[in-house]
Design an enzyme around this catalytic site. Structure first.
Site, PDB file in Angstrom:
ATOM      1  N   ASN A   9      22.215  39.152 -21.579  1.00  0.00           N
ATOM      2  CA  ASN A   9      20.938  38.725 -22.155  1.00  0.00           C
ATOM      3  C   ASN A   9      20.026  38.403 -20.980  1.00  0.00           C
ATOM      4  O   ASN A   9      20.178  37.380 -20.332  1.00  0.00           O
ATOM      5  CB  ASN A   9      21.176  37.487 -23.039  1.00  0.00           C
ATOM      6  CG  ASN A   9      19.881  36.884 -23.546  1.00  0.00           C
ATOM      7  OD1 ASN A   9      18.801  37.475 -23.397  1.00  0.00           O
ATOM      8  ND2 ASN A   9      19.977  35.705 -24.151  1.00  0.00           N
ATOM      9  N   LYS A  11      17.030  37.613 -21.014  1.00  0.00           N
ATOM     10  CA  LYS A  11      16.014  36.603 -21.358  1.00  0.00           C
ATOM     11  C   LYS A  11      14.640  37.063 -20.835  1.00  0.00           C
ATOM     12  O   LYS A  11      14.356  38.261 -20.830  1.00  0.00           O
ATOM     13  CB  LYS A  11      16.428  35.226 -20.828  1.00  0.00           C
ATOM     14  CG  LYS A  11      17.841  34.850 -21.283  1.00  0.00           C
ATOM     15  CD  LYS A  11      18.204  33.413 -21.048  1.00  0.00           C
ATOM     16  CE  LYS A  11      19.624  33.156 -21.539  1.00  0.00           C
ATOM     17  NZ  LYS A  11      20.035  31.766 -21.425  1.00  0.00           N
ATOM     18  N   HIS A  96      19.335  32.900 -31.019  1.00  0.00           N
ATOM     19  CA  HIS A  96      19.685  32.305 -29.725  1.00  0.00           C
ATOM     20  C   HIS A  96      19.184  30.859 -29.674  1.00  0.00           C
ATOM     21  O   HIS A  96      18.121  30.548 -30.229  1.00  0.00           O
ATOM     22  CB  HIS A  96      19.075  33.124 -28.584  1.00  0.00           C
ATOM     23  CG  HIS A  96      19.606  32.709 -27.251  1.00  0.00           C
ATOM     24  ND1 HIS A  96      19.136  31.603 -26.587  1.00  0.00           N
ATOM     25  CD2 HIS A  96      20.616  33.211 -26.508  1.00  0.00           C
ATOM     26  CE1 HIS A  96      19.829  31.461 -25.461  1.00  0.00           C
ATOM     27  NE2 HIS A  96      20.733  32.422 -25.392  1.00  0.00           N
ATOM     28  N   GLU A  98      17.737  29.199 -27.508  1.00  0.00           N
ATOM     29  CA  GLU A  98      16.387  29.001 -26.969  1.00  0.00           C
ATOM     30  C   GLU A  98      15.331  29.268 -28.038  1.00  0.00           C
ATOM     31  O   GLU A  98      14.280  28.629 -28.062  1.00  0.00           O
ATOM     32  CB  GLU A  98      16.189  29.879 -25.721  1.00  0.00           C
ATOM     33  CG  GLU A  98      16.960  29.299 -24.534  1.00  0.00           C
ATOM     34  CD  GLU A  98      17.550  30.318 -23.581  1.00  0.00           C
ATOM     35  OE1 GLU A  98      17.098  31.473 -23.556  1.00  0.00           O
ATOM     36  OE2 GLU A  98      18.494  29.938 -22.849  1.00  0.00           O
ATOM     37  N   GLU A 168      27.694  29.857 -28.346  1.00  0.00           N
ATOM     38  CA  GLU A 168      27.054  29.427 -27.104  1.00  0.00           C
ATOM     39  C   GLU A 168      26.765  27.934 -27.188  1.00  0.00           C
ATOM     40  O   GLU A 168      25.717  27.532 -27.736  1.00  0.00           O
ATOM     41  CB  GLU A 168      25.740  30.192 -26.896  1.00  0.00           C
ATOM     42  CG  GLU A 168      25.932  31.686 -26.747  1.00  0.00           C
ATOM     43  CD  GLU A 168      24.800  32.320 -25.946  1.00  0.00           C
ATOM     44  OE1 GLU A 168      25.106  32.932 -24.915  1.00  0.00           O
ATOM     45  OE2 GLU A 168      23.625  32.183 -26.336  1.00  0.00           O
ATOM     46  N   GLY A 174      22.982  27.961 -18.936  1.00  0.00           N
ATOM     47  CA  GLY A 174      22.123  27.828 -17.760  1.00  0.00           C
ATOM     48  C   GLY A 174      22.360  26.555 -16.964  1.00  0.00           C
ATOM     49  O   GLY A 174      21.567  26.205 -16.095  1.00  0.00           O
ATOM     50  N   SER A 214      27.098  29.896 -19.097  1.00  0.00           N
ATOM     51  CA  SER A 214      27.553  29.860 -17.699  1.00  0.00           C
ATOM     52  C   SER A 214      28.817  30.691 -17.444  1.00  0.00           C
ATOM     53  O   SER A 214      29.697  30.281 -16.686  1.00  0.00           O
ATOM     54  CB  SER A 214      27.751  28.404 -17.242  1.00  0.00           C
ATOM     55  OG  SER A 214      26.527  27.700 -17.300  1.00  0.00           O
ATOM     56  N   GLY A 235      23.979  35.211 -19.454  1.00  0.00           N
ATOM     57  CA  GLY A 235      22.569  35.079 -19.101  1.00  0.00           C
ATOM     58  C   GLY A 235      22.376  35.324 -17.613  1.00  0.00           C
ATOM     59  O   GLY A 235      22.313  36.468 -17.146  1.00  0.00           O
TER      60      GLY A 235
HETATM   61  P1  13P Z   1      23.792  31.552 -18.926  1.00  0.00           P
HETATM   62  O1  13P Z   1      24.882  32.575 -18.714  1.00  0.00           O
HETATM   63  O2  13P Z   1      22.677  31.671 -17.933  1.00  0.00           O
HETATM   64  O3  13P Z   1      24.361  30.170 -19.043  1.00  0.00           O
HETATM   65  O4  13P Z   1      23.112  31.892 -20.346  1.00  0.00           O
HETATM   66  C1  13P Z   1      23.919  32.068 -21.463  1.00  0.00           C
HETATM   67  C2  13P Z   1      23.095  32.582 -22.565  1.00  0.00           C
HETATM   68  O5  13P Z   1      22.269  31.880 -23.133  1.00  0.00           O
HETATM   69  C3  13P Z   1      23.270  33.983 -22.964  1.00  0.00           C
HETATM   70  O6  13P Z   1      22.614  34.260 -24.161  1.00  0.00           O
END
Ligand code: 13P
Length: 256
Positions: A9, A11, A96, A98, A168, A174, A214, A235
């Protein structure tokens, strides 16, 4: 046996040149379809076409990060299912954290998106996960149940066959704080039992449940070796071939 899905992803990252270059590096690594591992990338909307062109002919799949539930019409700024299909997407991420937290998406909105995407023939990666405060107050399973009930509302078993679930935990996204393999496995097992209750045991055993939060080269193998972890939604580490390819390799190693 469930096939691993390793999904990137991106983002709101990359520009056209860097995105296409990354796609090219991944296409060179995932040249042929593999029985054990599937690779997916979800670039920002404006780069779906050039990235799709770059991975054409390889085994890398294309997905979008979101979609709107209405048919084409007067919905300024939104993107319809058929547009994603027209750009070569097979997958779409929905719900997601976010989008839930920053853009205010509710389970009801997410459910409308899931239904529209399935009706249009896309495979949905439905994201669920608890906040840190919810975990600390022992509400993880309750939150997951609520998000699953919302996301899967009104969806038949036949339709749900095109849904991949992504667990997640928000506190792991993140942050560099990855869920322990035990925490991930426990949540995944809970989600699989939910699927078995809602649909059937056979259905729950076929459905892929990805872990996200992560995921890195050095923790991928342990996470992916948990019995109920069927892939990763990555991510930050999906933004460079040097950090994403080792995660694909970890899945290949376990699949063979
Ligand atoms: P990270 O791998 O940066 O923690 O993000 C995970 C994520 O939200 C994937 O959709």
């Amino acid at each position: 046996m469930r096939r691993f899905l390793i999904a990137g992803n991106w983002k709101m990252n990359t520009l056209r040149q860097s995105g296409v270059a990354l796609a090219g590096e991944l296409a060179a690594v995932a040249v042929h379809e593999e029985a054990g591992v599937e690779v997916l990338i979800c670039p920002p909307y404006p780069y779906l076409l050039p990235v799709g062109e770059r991975i054409g002919g390889s085994a890398v799949q294309l997905g979008a990060q979101d979609v709107y539930f209405e048919s084409p019409g007067a919905f300024t700024g939104e993107i319809a299912v058929e547009m994603l299909k027209d750009c070569g997407c097979r997958y779409v991420l929905i719900g997601h954290s976010e989008r839930r937290a920053i853009l205010g998406e509710t389970d009801a909105v997410i459910n409308r998106k899931v239904r529209a995407a399935l009706a249009g023939g896309l495979t949905v990666v439905l994201c669920v996960g608890e906040l840190l405060a919810e975990r600390q107050s022992g509400q993880t399973e309750e939150v997951l149940d609520r998000q699953m009930e919302g996301g899967f509302s009104g969806i038949s078993e036949a339709e749900a066959a095109s849904i991949v679930v992504a667990y997640e935990p928000v506190w792991a996204i993140g942050t560099g704080v990855t869920a322990t393999p035990e925490q991930a496995e426990s949540a995944h097992e809970h989600l699989r039992k939910w699927l078995a209750r809602r649909y059937s045991l056979a259905f729950s055993e076929k459905t892929r449940i990805l872990y996200g939060g992560s995921v890195k080269a050095d923790n991928a193998e342990t996470l992916l070796s948990q019995p109920n972890v069927d892939g990763a939604l990555v991510g930050g580490a999906s933004l460079k071939a040097a950090t994403f390819v080792p995660i694909i390799e970890a899945a290949r190693k376990l699949a063979n």
